[in-house]
Design a protein around this motif. Structure first.
Motif, PDB file in Angstrom:
ATOM      1  N   THR A  99       0.843  -1.193   0.000  1.00  0.00           N
ATOM      2  CA  THR A  99       0.000   0.000   0.000  1.00  0.00           C
ATOM      3  C   THR A  99       0.874   1.236   0.000  1.00  0.00           C
ATOM      4  OG1 THR A  99      -0.106  -0.034   2.413  1.00  0.00           O
ATOM      5  CG2 THR A  99      -1.863  -1.171   1.207  1.00  0.00           C
ATOM      6  N   ALA A 100       0.272   2.348  -0.376  1.00  0.00           N
ATOM      7  CA  ALA A 100       1.036   3.587  -0.521  1.00  0.00           C
ATOM      8  C   ALA A 100       1.597   4.048   0.815  1.00  0.00           C
ATOM      9  CB  ALA A 100       0.150   4.668  -1.130  1.00  0.00           C
ATOM     10  N   ASN A 101       2.817   4.643   0.756  1.00  0.00           N
ATOM     11  CA  ASN A 101       3.478   5.253   1.917  1.00  0.00           C
ATOM     12  C   ASN A 101       3.662   4.248   3.061  1.00  0.00           C
ATOM     13  OD1 ASN A 101       3.521   7.808   0.612  1.00  0.00           O
ATOM     14  ND2 ASN A 101       1.383   8.122   1.223  1.00  0.00           N
ATOM     15  N   SER A 102       4.090   3.053   2.729  1.00  0.00           N
ATOM     16  CA  SER A 102       4.351   2.040   3.751  1.00  0.00           C
ATOM     17  C   SER A 102       5.638   1.317   3.383  1.00  0.00           C
ATOM     18  CB  SER A 102       3.190   1.048   3.849  1.00  0.00           C
ATOM     19  OG  SER A 102       3.037   0.343   2.623  1.00  0.00           O
ATOM     20  N   ASN A 103       6.227   0.660   4.383  1.00  0.00           N
ATOM     21  CA  ASN A 103       7.429  -0.133   4.159  1.00  0.00           C
ATOM     22  C   ASN A 103       7.023  -1.538   3.751  1.00  0.00           C
ATOM     23  OD1 ASN A 103       9.018   2.035   4.895  1.00  0.00           O
ATOM     24  ND2 ASN A 103       9.145   1.408   7.045  1.00  0.00           N
ATOM     25  N   TYR A 136      16.004  -0.031  -7.357  1.00  0.00           N
ATOM     26  CA  TYR A 136      14.683  -0.063  -7.973  1.00  0.00           C
ATOM     27  C   TYR A 136      13.970   1.229  -7.593  1.00  0.00           C
ATOM     28  CZ  TYR A 136      10.068  -1.618  -9.487  1.00  0.00           C
ATOM     29  OH  TYR A 136       8.856  -1.720 -10.134  1.00  0.00           O
ATOM     30  N   HIS A 137      13.687   2.045  -8.580  1.00  0.00           N
ATOM     31  CA  HIS A 137      13.085   3.366  -8.375  1.00  0.00           C
ATOM     32  C   HIS A 137      13.885   4.185  -7.357  1.00  0.00           C
ATOM     33  CE1 HIS A 137       9.187   3.208 -10.636  1.00  0.00           C
ATOM     34  NE2 HIS A 137       9.551   1.948 -10.696  1.00  0.00           N
ATOM     35  N   ASP A 175       3.308   6.103  -6.609  1.00  0.00           N
ATOM     36  CA  ASP A 175       3.922   5.967  -7.928  1.00  0.00           C
ATOM     37  C   ASP A 175       4.638   4.634  -8.069  1.00  0.00           C
ATOM     38  OD1 ASP A 175       2.990   8.460  -8.601  1.00  0.00           O
ATOM     39  OD2 ASP A 175       4.867   9.491  -8.089  1.00  0.00           O
ATOM     40  N   LEU A 176       5.344   4.233  -7.018  1.00  0.00           N
ATOM     41  CA  LEU A 176       6.069   2.967  -7.089  1.00  0.00           C
ATOM     42  C   LEU A 176       5.104   1.799  -7.220  1.00  0.00           C
ATOM     43  CD1 LEU A 176       9.234   2.018  -5.142  1.00  0.00           C
ATOM     44  CD2 LEU A 176       7.402   0.351  -5.351  1.00  0.00           C
ATOM     45  N   ASP A 181       3.154  -2.532 -10.532  1.00  0.00           N
ATOM     46  CA  ASP A 181       2.061  -3.323 -11.097  1.00  0.00           C
ATOM     47  C   ASP A 181       2.130  -3.358 -12.621  1.00  0.00           C
ATOM     48  OD1 ASP A 181       1.107  -3.883  -8.582  1.00  0.00           O
ATOM     49  OD2 ASP A 181      -0.364  -2.236  -8.575  1.00  0.00           O
ATOM     50  N   GLY A 182       2.466  -2.194 -13.224  1.00  0.00           N
ATOM     51  CA  GLY A 182       2.574  -2.166 -14.679  1.00  0.00           C
ATOM     52  C   GLY A 182       3.731  -3.014 -15.192  1.00  0.00           C
ATOM     53  N   GLU A 183       4.881  -2.934 -14.534  1.00  0.00           N
ATOM     54  CA  GLU A 183       6.033  -3.725 -14.957  1.00  0.00           C
ATOM     55  C   GLU A 183       5.796  -5.217 -14.723  1.00  0.00           C
ATOM     56  OE1 GLU A 183       9.423  -2.110 -12.964  1.00  0.00           O
ATOM     57  OE2 GLU A 183       9.098  -0.091 -13.765  1.00  0.00           O
ATOM     58  N   LYS A 184       5.110  -5.534 -13.633  1.00  0.00           N
ATOM     59  CA  LYS A 184       4.796  -6.935 -13.366  1.00  0.00           C
ATOM     60  C   LYS A 184       3.862  -7.497 -14.425  1.00  0.00           C
ATOM     61  CE  LYS A 184       2.939  -9.986  -9.761  1.00  0.00           C
ATOM     62  NZ  LYS A 184       2.349 -10.043  -8.394  1.00  0.00           N
ATOM     63  N   SER A 185       2.898  -6.676 -14.854  1.00  0.00           N
ATOM     64  CA  SER A 185       1.982  -7.115 -15.891  1.00  0.00           C
ATOM     65  C   SER A 185       2.704  -7.335 -17.222  1.00  0.00           C
ATOM     66  CB  SER A 185       0.858  -6.097 -16.057  1.00  0.00           C
ATOM     67  OG  SER A 185      -0.015  -6.451 -17.106  1.00  0.00           O
TER      68      SER A 185
END
Length: 247
Positions: A99-103, A136-137, A175-176, A181-185
């Motif tokens: 989820t966003a903004n989490s480790n 990565y990013h 954003d990450l 998700d897009g790269e995984k797809s």
């Protein structure tokens, strides 16, 4: 009258030779003029010292420039050439609660092979230290290192395989998550690899000090193996990639 009583003729003395006066003309020094030179620096002109210093500096710069030009014409140095020749990515997954903004935990298994080519005819290279970071990013998730070695003239050396395997914690933003998700797809992940080097150059018997160049490789690596999804199983293969050498 008898001739013996005649008076002797009078001849006046010759006039003395003219006195030649030599005048010594000194150059007139004016403000902002160029009447000063190094041989006159013992005079009272303060600009002479400045003129001498500027002449010396200018001569030194010309001499150094000539040395560099002759060295370049004789040695004609070239930068080192780095390529990522092969890459295998069998695991690259974030934890399910991404989820966003989490480790979140990234699980990865990445293997890379590099080549480094020394195109110089007269220069050898000591690789005293090679540290490789994977990103990565813009977040580093693993580090590896290689043993030191010496590379001779006109030589190509294979480096690897360099293995990154394990898990790492990433700070996941919106954003990450979307990019992942897009790269995984698509089945292809954009992973950046940076080689931090400590090198010395050898020319004949002369060895330079230690330099710390950086090599950056922007890679697009397809996921293979059991972690590839059915939608991403398109039979893509890794394409050899040229890296950027920054001295």
């Amino acid at each position: 009258m008898p001739s013996e009583n005649r008076p002797a003729p009078y001849y006046p003395p010759y006039p003395p030779p003219p006195v030649t006066t030599r005048l010594r003309i000194f150059p007139v020094r004016t403000r902002g003029g160029t009447g000063c030179c190094c041989l006159d620096c013992l005079c009272d002109c303060g600009c002479c010292v400045l003129s001498c210093v500027l002449q010396i500096i200018f001569s030194i710069l010309i001499f150094i420039g000539l040395i560099i030009l002759v060295f370049w014409l004789i040695v004609h140095p070239h930068v080192l050439k780095f390529h990522t020749t092969d890459a295998s990515l069998t695991q690259f997954s974030l934890s399910s609660n991404s989820t966003a903004n989490s480790n979140n935990t990234l699980l990865f298994n990445l293997s890379l092979n590099f080549t480094v080519r020394n195109p110089n005819r007269h220069i050898g290279v000591y690789f005293d230290q090679i540290e490789i970071n994977a990103y990565y990013h813009d977040q580093s998730f693993s580090t590896a290192s290689l043993d030191p070695f010496y590379q001779g003239h006109k030589n190509k050396t294979d480096l690897g395989p360099v293995v990154f395997k394990g898990q790492s914690t990433l700070v996941v933003g919106s954003d990450l998550v979307s990019d992942y998700d897009g790269e995984k797809s698509n089945g292809v992940f954009e992973i950046d690899v940076t080689l931090h080097l400590k090198v010395r150059f050898k020319l004949g018997l002369f060895k330079t000090g230690r330099y710390k160049p950086k090599v950056e490789c922007d890679l697009k690596i397809p996921l293979s193996g059991g972690n590839a999804t059915s939608s991403s199983s398109s039979g893509q293969s890794f394409q050899a990639t040229k890296c950027h050498y920054d001295l």
